[in-house]
Design an enzyme around this catalytic site. Structure first.
Site, mmCIF file in Angstrom:
data_model
loop_
_atom_site.group_PDB
_atom_site.id
_atom_site.type_symbol
_atom_site.label_atom_id
_atom_site.label_comp_id
_atom_site.label_asym_id
_atom_site.label_seq_id
_atom_site.Cartn_x
_atom_site.Cartn_y
_atom_site.Cartn_z
ATOM 1 N N ARG A 186 -7.233 13.628 13.209
ATOM 2 C CA ARG A 186 -7.028 14.633 12.151
ATOM 3 C C ARG A 186 -8.238 15.553 12.063
ATOM 4 O O ARG A 186 -9.378 15.113 12.216
ATOM 5 C CB ARG A 186 -6.825 13.940 10.793
ATOM 6 C CG ARG A 186 -5.460 13.309 10.650
ATOM 7 C CD ARG A 186 -5.356 12.529 9.357
ATOM 8 N NE ARG A 186 -5.478 11.101 9.586
ATOM 9 C CZ ARG A 186 -5.632 10.189 8.628
ATOM 10 N NH1 ARG A 186 -5.683 10.551 7.369
ATOM 11 N NH2 ARG A 186 -5.724 8.907 8.928
ATOM 12 N N ARG B 188 0.863 -1.173 0.000
ATOM 13 C CA ARG B 188 0.000 0.000 0.000
ATOM 14 C C ARG B 188 0.901 1.225 0.000
ATOM 15 O O ARG B 188 1.754 1.382 0.877
ATOM 16 C CB ARG B 188 -0.866 -0.009 1.252
ATOM 17 C CG ARG B 188 -1.809 1.150 1.283
ATOM 18 C CD ARG B 188 -2.710 1.066 2.487
ATOM 19 N NE ARG B 188 -3.696 2.122 2.440
ATOM 20 C CZ ARG B 188 -4.664 2.248 3.314
ATOM 21 N NH1 ARG B 188 -4.790 1.379 4.285
ATOM 22 N NH2 ARG B 188 -5.523 3.229 3.217
#
Ligand code: ADP
Length: 389
Positions: free
Chosen positions: A237, A89
């Site tokens: 976040r 990934r």
């Protein structure tokens, strides 16, 4: 191509790995706490722990070192089958990589130049690939990008309203979680055939969270942008934020650039809002008003995002929930559906409690479904295909 494919997802202090025989994942695990207190765990297809928590080799100093130590151990678990290759990934494929690619030294160098666009992920994704390329050059590797699936977004969706010379430098909306959305798009014809060819919003709600508008299985728009910081509030976040807030923090609050980065990536989102936890299980269980408020902000932003993507799609035929929160947190799904009642979504509370399949009433104008994501399977399929090509 026969043989086993290994899937690797490397972070700053962890390395997750899986082994796939075709679409069948027969081993799954991770090395984490690297640099602090290393932990190790591996499970078989039935979820039974087959190794860990103690390492039978010296603690690796980096995820790249962990991969090199793991490789012989993984090969012992292949039962005579060859290891065809490793699929990784990689968060950023930039403007040009629209599909997974076989790793070469030139590709690695090019991907390294994208690190400033994703400083918290890209260097960590690339380090084990580089080490394996140097130390196991005969083992083919494939980079699978989280951005690639969003290359179908039209130019007007990709553009930020800033001088176009900056777009030429790569400052544009890319979108992330693409491997998850691609998997969902591939699963919809079976999981929800009535909407697979239609206009669907997929809500990938996990520790990282975003929404994607699919038309006939292709990405039309998404909430994340230049970075994986944009869009919905996440575990830590901030999500969408007026850029003037950043200027204010730098100019008026006297914060340094790295303090602002730390604030927005690691101390905001659900953790910042609640002051309690970044984890939805903890927030849902808490009686503190601040936990409740954080969840309300999240629901508000998800519902607004769904409305925005429905506008980008020119209508809505279905809603899909996936990832840790989307697959498991019935109360969150219920609140999102309630906030989207105006779109014609009517929740079936009993179906919602069962966490699977269609969770709206038979009369609901827009159906909502729960579809478990599987990014690793997507990487395994891509890796096999790229190596067969
Ligand atoms: P990541 O982005 O790290 O892959 P996941 O998709 O695994 O994240 O999602 C992690 C989130 O899912 C956490 O906030 C966790 O609390 C939440 N979650 C997992 N299971 C449940 C559950 N049963 N109820 C509520 N939230 C859950």
């Amino acid at each position: 191509m026969a043989g086993v494919v290994g899937v690797v997802n490397a972070g700053s202090s962890s390395l997750k790995f899986s082994l796939f025989d075709g679409d069948h994942c027969f081993l799954d695990g991770q090395v984490d706490g690297i640099g602090v207190r290393v932990g190790f765990r591996a499970k078989d297809a039935a979820g039974a722990v087959v190794a860990g928590p103690d390492l039978s080799w010296p603690a690796p100093k980096s995820p790249a070192e962990a991969l090199m130590t793991l490789l012989p151990w993984l090969r012992e678990r292949l039962e005579g089958r060859p290891l065809t290759g490793l699929g990784h990934r990689v968060v950023h494929g930039g403007a040009t990589h629209e599909r997974p690619e076989r790793v070469t030294p030139a590709l690695l160098e090019e991907l390294g130049r994208l690190s400033p666009l994703a400083p918290l992920h890209q260097p960590h994704n690339l380090a084990p690939i580089r080490t394996a390329l140097e130390n196991a050059p005969g083992l083919p590797q494939v980079a699978c990008f989280d951005t690639a699936f969003h290359h179908t977004m039209p130019p007007v969706v990709q553009a930020y309203a800033i001088p176009s010379r900056l777009a030429a430098k790569g400052i544009r909306r890319y979108g992330f979680h693409g491997l998850s959305y691609e998997y969902i798009a591939s699963a919809l014809p079976k999981a929800a055939p009535g909407i697979a060819e239609g206009r669907v919003v997929v809500a990938h709600l996990g520790n990282g969270a975003s929404l994607c508008g699919l038309r006939a299985g292709r990405s039309i728009a998404t909430t994340m942008g230049f970075s994986a910081l944009d869009g919905l509030p996440m575990g830590t976040r901030c999500g969408e934020l007026d850029p003037a807030v950043v200027l204010h923090l730098l100019n008026q609050e006297g914060m340094t650039i790295s303090e602002v980065e730390d604030l927005l990536y690691r101390r905001s989102g659900m953790l910042g809002l609640s002051g309690i936890s970044s984890d939805f299980r903890g927030l849902l269980a808490s009686r503190e008003p601040a936990a409740r408020f954080a969840i309300e902000v999240f629901i508000h932003r998800v519902a607004r995002g769904i409305g925005s993507l429905a506008a980008a799609l020119g209508g809505l035929d279905g809603l899909v929930f996936t990832a840790g929160v989307g697959e498991n947190a019935a109360p969150v799904r219920a609140m999102v559906c309630e906030a989207c009642a105006w779109l014609g979504i009517e929740l079936d509370p009993e179906a919602n409690a069962s966490h699977a399949g269609r969770i709206t009433t038979a009369g609901s104008r827009i159906p909502a479904h729960v579809v478990p994501t599987n990014e690793n399977l997507m990487i395994a399929r891509h890796t096999r295909a790229a190596l067969s090509a």
